[in-house]
Design an enzyme around this catalytic site. Structure first.
Site, PDB file in Angstrom:
ATOM      1  N   GLU A 113      47.815  43.133  48.328  1.00 44.53           N
ATOM      2  CA  GLU A 113      47.726  43.999  47.154  1.00 44.53           C
ATOM      3  C   GLU A 113      46.796  43.447  46.092  1.00 44.53           C
ATOM      4  OE1 GLU A 113      50.585  42.922  48.524  1.00 44.53           O
ATOM      5  OE2 GLU A 113      51.305  44.742  49.504  1.00 44.53           O
ATOM      6  N   SER A 125      52.449  56.080  54.632  1.00 45.09           N
ATOM      7  CA  SER A 125      53.579  56.313  53.719  1.00 45.09           C
ATOM      8  C   SER A 125      53.110  56.855  52.376  1.00 45.09           C
ATOM      9  CB  SER A 125      54.354  55.005  53.488  1.00 45.09           C
ATOM     10  OG  SER A 125      55.036  54.604  54.646  1.00 45.09           O
ATOM     11  N   LEU A 159      42.191  32.761  37.119  1.00 46.66           N
ATOM     12  CA  LEU A 159      41.479  32.204  38.276  1.00 46.66           C
ATOM     13  C   LEU A 159      41.833  32.913  39.579  1.00 46.66           C
ATOM     14  CD1 LEU A 159      41.564  28.492  37.166  1.00 46.66           C
ATOM     15  CD2 LEU A 159      39.545  29.933  37.420  1.00 46.66           C
ATOM     16  N   LEU A 195      38.215  17.838  39.963  1.00 46.95           N
ATOM     17  CA  LEU A 195      39.210  17.730  38.892  1.00 46.95           C
ATOM     18  C   LEU A 195      39.613  19.087  38.338  1.00 46.95           C
ATOM     19  CD1 LEU A 195      37.747  14.682  36.941  1.00 46.95           C
ATOM     20  CD2 LEU A 195      39.768  14.700  38.434  1.00 46.95           C
TER      21      LEU A 195
END
Lengths: 615, 615
Positions: free
Chosen positions: B355, B334, B117, B179
């Site tokens: 991320e 970086s 999910l 629910l």
């Protein structure tokens, strides 16, 4: 000196010391420290309740730098409080120093490691849960957050859960310095946006100028006075505040200042403002009643799912020990953590479908001395892998349960199957990885987890499996069980969990063909029982490892690593799930994956047919 | 039949078919499908633009079931659209069926797998980014979300990024059935809470009764008409709607109905409402110009960080191929993705410190035919491990770069060190894992990644390393390089990345003692060059593997697995990072971890001193 004057001076001192130690280290994030210096100066001088001489005191407030890269600010506070010397401050980031680039519990005043952004606040939620619902003490948890890290979803998991649990003992201080590592954040200095979000998630939000010490004082006082919900102080700050060369300028993140001498002069030079951090009132944490340990007992031959045994054993532990706490990610009726939750609702925390917050809360709880057991599907623990990784850096002790491991779950399909969990958890520093195959073994290992240090992980199964061990058998972490052996053994089958039952059936199949197979239940995958594997190597020279997991990093690789430098190395055939599974009955998927009894027997036949060179 | 009548009938049909196929499968989540049936009925009948005969059409709308457990609803739609037969519908969750428990791209109309999910919406953000900024086509991305999954932080990452990128071509439909699996959500039916949160994140929010088809029609029309921001339709629904036995009742999640015959009768029986999903207007995606490939070239002996070479090679790929897209997690200065970003801003997406959204966006982009390269620190890719796992289930092709691997990063400390990334990525189904040691090798491997299928991962280094390969050397995925060998070799040193340079130095040290060591650069860790390892085993019988990674699941385990069932198995000593590192200079930490030249030489000396039994 008035309070206001002292706060301003202390703020400048914290900046100067951040510049000094990062200059000495030739690395660090001084500009990220300078934006928050005034916020912390007021906090530690007037609001923080902390006894540096007794960091484990039950009533100490908790201070977490969620923006861990501002470590120089934290260490400058320690120096101001005379917790460390100026000499030690200047060891920042050097070999052997306790003052690491990002804070870790190597320092007695640091409860948890930070440095992976977006973790300090959800961990703070765990500490605040402990304070309000378990310790039942008035200490507060203060979390300094960066604005860039609010892009991490875990921050919003923390906002939602903190409000849901009405954590008015939690205060977040959001250092909105506008600039991230490479440029401006999505929100910039639009403080109203943060306030609207925080309020929509149920928090009190207070917007201030983060360099106005009087405004900071008022905001923190309001946070203290707020009941029923957590408070976030949203502070507009300037990155590199106080040094014109870097103030609010992009391109100076994570770099020491080019001219520290000039910067220190510009900040008014070194000073040592007297800081007396107030100690908390004494107090002791609430303790829950404990009784004898009566683990569930299953009759040999009975069918029980190891996930069910996990839940029943956890509830038994809850009766025996008041320090056991359980958390689950909205699947407690599948992991069976609900058995504990119904028996001990005061020690159960529903974390809903938020696995990052689930693990972070566990880390926060253990930092306060509780023994958290956190559970969800093994597949969904991958959602929190960064939190588990950081928990190891935090030297945290947490027990994790991953249910619904492997293709044996059947119809729900690959999204629900934990097939990489053994690899992921083996690669966690100091971890313990357990994978029982029956109810009694599960119960004993769950009990053992309560006394383990570090990250321990137990992998449980969805389907019922036959109980093969008596309820009085003991199972040590690092042990194994030889389930079948004889002097004629030609091959050894090494299995864990569901594949133990397939390996036993394979042994029967092979016996019909006069092939004698040893069967090892390697329920403890890390650490593992090297001696038993070496004895099997000496006896049979040939191993078939079989796991309901991808081929990489699991049981098979663990066995190979254990015997890699032994004098005799077995010839090993590794059976694992090589292709992406679909949906079908568990038995059908075990067969399709080539890890059922038939395929194990066939691999053993082929292996026995070739000479084993090491013999 | 009026539209309204048809929508109501179609909604009931979708419920009936959900009940029917889950009953046939004896598993599934029909009640979760029934709450959203009316929402989907109106969407597919009036708003969706989709050519089922041409699922790859560039102008098709995209429909993602973020609540993948409602798969019966999706399959019922396919049946209603005559994309599948009723006979196939009833194969749901059976062995070999395309209709898996949760949707996967085994079905031609499913772009990405869901079932973990909180992933469908962030992936939808990626598809909407493709539509608006790359394809430049008017198709819409529709995402059906469950209310329980809004507890996942990744949902809020998606909300923030979708608004930031002004994705008015994205519509989320939130099925608020109150629910979850085990009980009520934190928000319940308080639709205003969801609306306030969505608005605070910059979305348009429309609250409706999710069973009022006219209200649904109006809301979707408003979503279509909204410009400059995404829209979420927040629909109050009833779980199990239409069947009294389960309507709004807890305890019926993930279970087929007990009395399907009665339920189907209550729903008005089976029917086949004529559904004509409108086809999109024809159109073709925008394409970017492409030229010759001119990879960066580094002179042997030059010092260059492999992360820098990654950025320069990626920019070169961008010039050569119009389909290359780059994304980064706010660390592009970086990872050096910024070199691509500055050269091709139209094909670069800043994902900030999120991320999960970083990887999800890449998955969404590749589903539309683009070739995404996503980068951040190796350590922080662990934040998105569940997304990488699911990307494999999605049969996605994405290229990932993890920089700052291992203790060689130095002062920043363990929170920033990727020390489990090799284990994690090896355990991803169908993955490729590369770890170059110099600039030219990096450039060639980055170019190769653009043509790989599945999940490919390249691990790069923070420090500069000497260039040891000429710019014209070719490096194949699955290959290796023997950097040092002779007929007198007594031991083989197997390394990758930073440890290649340490192994070469160790070879020099050993040579001074008349110990001849073979040195292998195993830059391709998955797949790996088994033949070269077997040849080294035959020649030396002894291997020392050395990696800047935890001992589990990385280079050493990969080597052991490759030779596990060979006739001759080497005696292997595995050198890796065994203790938690701190902060210090990279060289100091390599020494402290026992993986520098001195320690490699010492391990080789000890190994050579004992006989190798397999010889």
């Amino acid at each position: 000196m008035t309070d206001v004057e002292r706060w301003r001076e202390l703020g400048q001192q914290l900046r100067v010391d951040s510049v000094r130690c990062s200059a000495a280290a030739k690395s660090g994030h001084p500009t990220s420290a300078m934006s928050a210096a005034d916020l912390m100066a007021v906090l530690v001088d007037r609001y923080l309740r902390y006894d540096f001489a007794d960091p484990k005191s039950a009533t100490n407030d908790r201070l977490i730098f969620s923006k861990g890269h501002a470590s120089t600010l934290l260490y400058a506070i320690y120096r101001a409080a005379d917790a460390i010397t100026d000499e030690e401050l200047l060891t920042y980031r050097k070999l052997g120093s306790r003052l690491e680039g990002h804070p870790t519990p190597v320092l007695p005043w640091v409860d948890v490691a930070t440095g992976s952004l977006g973790q300090g606040l959800p961990i703070g939620v765990g500490m605040a849960l402990a304070g309000k619902y378990l310790d039942r003490l008035p200490y507060r948890t203060w979390v300094l957050c960066g604005d860039s890290e609010t892009a991490e979803g875990s921050i919003w998991e923390a906002f939602e859960h903190a409000a849901h649990y009405e954590l008015d003992n939690l205060t977040a201080i959001l250092d909105v310095n506008r600039l991230g590592q490479r440029g401006e954040t999505m929100v910039g200095w639009n403080l109203d946006v943060y306030a609207d979000r925080a309020r929509a998630f149920g928090w009190r939000a207070i917007e201030i100028d983060g360099h106005d010490v009087e405004a900071i004082d008022r905001a923190l006082a309001e946070a203290l006075a707020t009941t029923g919900r957590p408070t976030v102080v949203i502070a507009r700050t300037i990155k590199g505040k106080g040094v014109a060369a870097v103030e609010d300028k992009n391109g100076f993140h994570g770099k020491p200042l080019e001219d520290p001498t000039q910067a220190i002069a510009e900040l008014g030079g070194e000073r040592h403002v007297p800081l007396e951090v107030a100690k908390p009132a004494p107090g002791s944490a609430h303790r829950f009643a404990a009784g004898p340990l009566e683990l569930p007992r299953y009759a040999v031959g009975e069918q029980v799912a190891t996930r069910k045994a996990y839940g029943e054993a956890l509830a038994a532990l809850g009766a025996a020990r008041g320090d056991i706490v359980a958390l689950d990610g909205e699947v407690s009726n599948s992991t069976f953590a609900e058995i504990f939750g119904k028996a001990y609702p005061d020690r159960y925390f529903e974390m809903y479908i938020a696995e990052q917050q689930l693990i972070a809360a566990a880390v926060g709880l253990q930092a306060r001395g509780w023994k958290p057991f956190a559970s969800t599907f093994a597949a969904f623990l991958t959602r929190a892998y960064d939190f588990v990784r950081m928990a190891a850096v935090s030297r945290a002790t947490i027990a994790l349960s991953g249910s619904h491991a492997g293709v044996s779950i059947g119809e729900d399909g690959p999204s629900q199957m934990g097939l990489e969990d053994l690899a992921a958890f083996r690669a966690v520093h100091g971890s313990t990885v357990l994978h029982p195959c029956d109810g009694n073994q599960t119960a004993k290992l769950v009990a053992a987890m309560a006394d383990l240090e570090g990250i321990s992980y137990i992998r449980t199964l969805r389907p019922d499996t036959p109980v093969i061990y008596g309820p009085d058998e003991e199972f040590e972490v690092g042990g194994s069980r030889v389930l079948r052996s004889s002097d004629e053994d030609e091959v050894t089958l090494v299995a864990a969990g569901i594949t133990v039952h397939e390996a036993l059936a394979a042994g029967d199949l092979l016996a019909e063909e006069e092939i004698s197979a040893r069967v090892i239940d390697l329920y403890s995958i890390k650490p593992l029982d090297r001696d038993t594997l070496l004895a099997a190597t000496e006896a049979t020279g040939r191993l078939v490892t079989v796991e309901d997991h991808w081929p990489e990093g699991g049981l098979g690789d663990a066995v190979l690593a254990a015997v890699a430098d032994a004098e005799e190395r077995p010839r090993v055939v590794k059976l694992a799930v090589a292709e992406m599974p679909g949906s079908a009955k568990g038995a059908e998927l075990l067969a399709a994956a080539g890890i059922d009894a038939e395929h194990i027997a066939e691999a053993a036949r082929r292996l026995v047919a070739v000479p084993s060179v090491t013999r």
